[in-house]
Design an enzyme around this catalytic site. Sequence first.
Site, PDB file in Angstrom:
ATOM      1  N   HIS A  31      54.518  84.572  25.116  1.00  0.00           N
ATOM      2  CA  HIS A  31      55.675  83.724  25.396  1.00  0.00           C
ATOM      3  C   HIS A  31      56.462  83.445  24.115  1.00  0.00           C
ATOM      4  O   HIS A  31      57.688  83.371  24.127  1.00  0.00           O
ATOM      5  CB  HIS A  31      55.222  82.408  26.043  1.00  0.00           C
ATOM      6  CG  HIS A  31      54.668  82.592  27.417  1.00  0.00           C
ATOM      7  ND1 HIS A  31      53.326  82.780  27.661  1.00  0.00           N
ATOM      8  CD2 HIS A  31      55.280  82.623  28.625  1.00  0.00           C
ATOM      9  CE1 HIS A  31      53.133  82.917  28.960  1.00  0.00           C
ATOM     10  NE2 HIS A  31      54.308  82.822  29.571  1.00  0.00           N
ATOM     11  N   SER A  60      51.962  78.999  30.108  1.00  0.00           N
ATOM     12  CA  SER A  60      51.846  79.597  28.778  1.00  0.00           C
ATOM     13  C   SER A  60      50.709  78.915  28.045  1.00  0.00           C
ATOM     14  O   SER A  60      50.640  77.685  28.023  1.00  0.00           O
ATOM     15  CB  SER A  60      53.157  79.393  28.013  1.00  0.00           C
ATOM     16  OG  SER A  60      52.962  79.562  26.624  1.00  0.00           O
TER      17      SER A  60
END
Length: 125
Positions: A53, A94
């Site tokens: 991410h 994430s």
Amino acid sequence: MAAAGLAQIPDVDIDSDGVFKYVLIRVHAAPPSEAPGGESKDIVRGYKWAEYHADIYDKVSGELQKKGHDCECLGGGRISHQSQDRKIHVYGYSMGYGRAQHSVSTEKIRAKYPDYEVTWADDGY
């Protein structure tokens, strides 16, 4: 002027097919020195090329900072985009940034893809 700068940034930029990571980013307008900051907008970015991410956030925030904007990552997740079936599913989280508020991301995606079935769930990784 600051709001005009924010308006030029697309709300959503995601790859057209596949399953990939995405981040929800808050972009702050660079305020004039005599005015308090406060204008911001949230944007969704998701790409297949990103292994992490942070790869997406680092690239996007770097580009926006060159234009005078401050950025903060609000979280991340995954997107499953099936363009042939006109379906997008937002889910997961994430490890580095935590879970994005998928309801916000989904609304922005729906606005860009009004003829798609766009869904979200908090489960999955």
